[in-house]
Design an enzyme around this catalytic site. Structure first.
Site, PDB file in Angstrom:
ATOM      1  N   GLU A 195      32.159  51.522  35.430  1.00  0.00           N
ATOM      2  CA  GLU A 195      33.210  50.706  36.062  1.00  0.00           C
ATOM      3  C   GLU A 195      34.613  51.248  35.786  1.00  0.00           C
ATOM      4  OE1 GLU A 195      32.272  46.489  36.094  1.00  0.00           O
ATOM      5  OE2 GLU A 195      34.344  46.073  35.559  1.00  0.00           O
ATOM      6  N   ASP A 196      34.858  51.709  34.592  1.00  0.00           N
ATOM      7  CA  ASP A 196      36.243  52.000  34.183  1.00  0.00           C
ATOM      8  C   ASP A 196      36.545  53.456  33.872  1.00  0.00           C
ATOM      9  OD1 ASP A 196      36.885  49.322  34.444  1.00  0.00           O
ATOM     10  OD2 ASP A 196      36.443  48.835  32.362  1.00  0.00           O
ATOM     11  N   HIS A 229      28.632  49.954  28.586  1.00  0.00           N
ATOM     12  CA  HIS A 229      28.661  48.987  29.699  1.00  0.00           C
ATOM     13  C   HIS A 229      29.859  49.119  30.630  1.00  0.00           C
ATOM     14  CE1 HIS A 229      31.477  46.515  27.296  1.00  0.00           C
ATOM     15  NE2 HIS A 229      31.707  45.830  28.395  1.00  0.00           N
ATOM     16  N   ASP A 230      30.977  49.638  30.145  1.00  0.00           N
ATOM     17  CA  ASP A 230      32.154  49.770  31.010  1.00  0.00           C
ATOM     18  C   ASP A 230      32.403  51.211  31.470  1.00  0.00           C
ATOM     19  OD1 ASP A 230      33.081  47.113  31.399  1.00  0.00           O
ATOM     20  OD2 ASP A 230      34.091  47.087  29.444  1.00  0.00           O
ATOM     21  N   HIS A 242      36.161  47.558  22.121  1.00  0.00           N
ATOM     22  CA  HIS A 242      35.453  46.510  22.877  1.00  0.00           C
ATOM     23  C   HIS A 242      33.953  46.790  23.029  1.00  0.00           C
ATOM     24  CE1 HIS A 242      34.475  43.652  26.020  1.00  0.00           C
ATOM     25  NE2 HIS A 242      34.268  44.628  26.873  1.00  0.00           N
ATOM     26  N   ASP A 255      29.404  40.477  26.363  1.00  0.00           N
ATOM     27  CA  ASP A 255      30.691  40.822  26.995  1.00  0.00           C
ATOM     28  C   ASP A 255      31.575  39.573  27.111  1.00  0.00           C
ATOM     29  OD1 ASP A 255      32.447  42.678  28.192  1.00  0.00           O
ATOM     30  OD2 ASP A 255      31.662  42.269  30.204  1.00  0.00           O
TER      31      ASP A 255
HETATM   32  P1  NDP Z   1      40.732  40.078  34.874  1.00  0.00           P
HETATM   33  O1  NDP Z   1      40.830  38.601  34.908  1.00  0.00           O
HETATM   34  O2  NDP Z   1      39.543  40.720  35.434  1.00  0.00           O
HETATM   35  O3  NDP Z   1      41.031  40.655  33.396  1.00  0.00           O
HETATM   36  C1  NDP Z   1      40.196  40.341  32.426  1.00  0.00           C
HETATM   37  C2  NDP Z   1      39.336  41.535  32.085  1.00  0.00           C
HETATM   38  O4  NDP Z   1      40.160  42.492  31.424  1.00  0.00           O
HETATM   39  C3  NDP Z   1      38.280  41.146  31.125  1.00  0.00           C
HETATM   40  O5  NDP Z   1      37.133  40.720  31.832  1.00  0.00           O
HETATM   41  C4  NDP Z   1      38.067  42.427  30.355  1.00  0.00           C
HETATM   42  O6  NDP Z   1      37.183  43.181  31.156  1.00  0.00           O
HETATM   43  C5  NDP Z   1      39.420  43.108  30.382  1.00  0.00           C
HETATM   44  N1  NDP Z   1      40.265  42.999  29.174  1.00  0.00           N
HETATM   45  C6  NDP Z   1      41.009  43.979  28.633  1.00  0.00           C
HETATM   46  N2  NDP Z   1      41.718  43.560  27.592  1.00  0.00           N
HETATM   47  C7  NDP Z   1      41.431  42.273  27.413  1.00  0.00           C
HETATM   48  C8  NDP Z   1      41.859  41.301  26.461  1.00  0.00           C
HETATM   49  N3  NDP Z   1      42.732  41.564  25.496  1.00  0.00           N
HETATM   50  N4  NDP Z   1      41.371  40.055  26.589  1.00  0.00           N
HETATM   51  C9  NDP Z   1      40.492  39.765  27.561  1.00  0.00           C
HETATM   52  N5  NDP Z   1      40.056  40.641  28.502  1.00  0.00           N
HETATM   53  C10 NDP Z   1      40.516  41.903  28.417  1.00  0.00           C
HETATM   54  O7  NDP Z   1      42.049  40.609  35.377  1.00  0.00           O
HETATM   55  P2  NDP Z   1      42.368  41.110  36.751  1.00  0.00           P
HETATM   56  O8  NDP Z   1      43.694  41.699  36.649  1.00  0.00           O
HETATM   57  O9  NDP Z   1      41.251  41.909  37.243  1.00  0.00           O
HETATM   58  O10 NDP Z   1      42.482  39.683  37.502  1.00  0.00           O
HETATM   59  C11 NDP Z   1      41.854  39.395  38.654  1.00  0.00           C
HETATM   60  C12 NDP Z   1      41.655  37.891  38.848  1.00  0.00           C
HETATM   61  O11 NDP Z   1      42.535  37.114  38.019  1.00  0.00           O
HETATM   62  C13 NDP Z   1      41.937  37.442  40.270  1.00  0.00           C
HETATM   63  O12 NDP Z   1      40.757  37.441  41.003  1.00  0.00           O
HETATM   64  C14 NDP Z   1      42.478  36.019  40.113  1.00  0.00           C
HETATM   65  O13 NDP Z   1      41.413  35.085  40.276  1.00  0.00           O
HETATM   66  C15 NDP Z   1      42.929  35.908  38.726  1.00  0.00           C
HETATM   67  N6  NDP Z   1      44.384  35.786  38.592  1.00  0.00           N
HETATM   68  C16 NDP Z   1      44.924  34.621  38.093  1.00  0.00           C
HETATM   69  C17 NDP Z   1      46.279  34.470  37.925  1.00  0.00           C
HETATM   70  C18 NDP Z   1      46.841  33.225  37.306  1.00  0.00           C
HETATM   71  O14 NDP Z   1      47.989  33.195  36.911  1.00  0.00           O
HETATM   72  N7  NDP Z   1      46.073  32.164  37.173  1.00  0.00           N
HETATM   73  C19 NDP Z   1      47.220  35.521  38.320  1.00  0.00           C
HETATM   74  C20 NDP Z   1      46.570  36.697  38.830  1.00  0.00           C
HETATM   75  C21 NDP Z   1      45.214  36.795  38.947  1.00  0.00           C
HETATM   76  P3  NDP Z   1      36.145  44.282  30.575  1.00  0.00           P
HETATM   77  O15 NDP Z   1      35.271  43.660  29.579  1.00  0.00           O
HETATM   78  O16 NDP Z   1      35.426  44.725  31.815  1.00  0.00           O
HETATM   79  O17 NDP Z   1      37.036  45.325  30.035  1.00  0.00           O
HETATM   80 ZN    ZN Z   2      33.429  44.619  28.831  1.00  0.00          ZN
END
Ligand code: NDP
Ligand code: ZN
Length: 175
Positions: free
Chosen positions: A64-65, A60-61, A34, A121
């Site tokens: 955070e991670d 960038h991550d 990523h 991102d």
């Molecule tokens: P996120 O929505 O934050 O997860 C997405 C993040 O995961 C991305 O921003 C990315 O972050 C990372 N990531 C890793 N693998 C992938 C991939 N294959 N595709 C895309 N993104 C990926 O998840 P959370 O678990 O943190 O969810 C929190 C929010 O989701 C809640 O605030 C709520 O609003 C919502 N939610 C909605 C639900 C629904 O059914 N509608 C259910 C539960 C929660 P990075 O680039 O930083 O790695």
């Molecule tokens: Zn990212």
């Protein structure tokens, strides 16, 4: 140190810090794919040649991670890159919904370099949600993610027309 050396050091540092992590897709891809993809999009699509921006994307991550501090990044990569990574780092002490809200709120006030990293991102994550989403995400959840990403990007427009067009193209793949 040459720009090439600094960029490769950033890639190697990120690979080490993220070594035990996987993305959320069904295949559990290596996490480092990523940040590498962000850097590639910035260079190849955005024509970005600024070394701090490319290093910031690779790193960038990390704050955070992974167990990486801003001070550690400053020590290895200098204060500009450390500050850039800090700018695109969510406060993990806050609930997820609040962090998402703050990304929208803060998007307009971050630096231009941080805006380009945000654009890359979101481009990469929308591409991933469209083609290799987290295995357990419903259609509604994938759509919500697209809509939230657009809210963030709509607040920072005017910095880079080419990357903004690439974002719009990725958004057009909304499921
Ligand atoms: P996120 O929505 O934050 O997860 C997405 C993040 O995961 C991305 O921003 C990315 O972050 C990372 N990531 C890793 N693998 C992938 C991939 N294959 N595709 C895309 N993104 C990926 O998840 P959370 O678990 O943190 O969810 C929190 C929010 O989701 C809640 O605030 C709520 O609003 C919502 N939610 C909605 C639900 C629904 O059914 N509608 C259910 C539960 C929660 P990075 O680039 O930083 O790695
Ligand atoms: Zn990212």
């Amino acid at each position: 140190m040459s720009d090439t050396t600094l960029i490769l050091r950033a890639a190697a540092f990120a690979a080490r810090q993220h070594r035990d992590q996987r993305r959320k897709d069904a295949e559990a891809s290596p996490y480092i794919n990523h940040p590498l993809e962000l850097a590639r999009v910035l260079a190849e699509v955005g024509g970005v040649t600024d070394t701090a921006t490319i290093c910031g994307a690779l790193l960038h991550d990390t704050i955070e991670d992974t167990a990486t501090s801003k001070a550690e990044l400053a020590e290895h990569f200098g204060t500009e890159i450390a500050a850039l990574v800090a700018e695109v780092t969510d406060d993990k002490g806050l609930p997820k919904a609040e962090r998402k809200r703050l990304q929208v709120e803060h998007a307009a006030s971050i630096s231009d370099k941080a805006k380009r990293i945000k654009l890359a991102d979101k481009i990469c994550n929308l591409t991933d949600v469209a083609s290799s989403p987290p295995a357990d995400w419903s259609l509604d959840r994938r759509r919500e993610y697209f809509d939230w990403a657009k809210q963030v990007i709509d607040r920072l427009r005017g910095v880079d027309p080419v990357l903004e067009a690439a974002f719009d193209q990725a958004y057009a793949g909304r499921p």
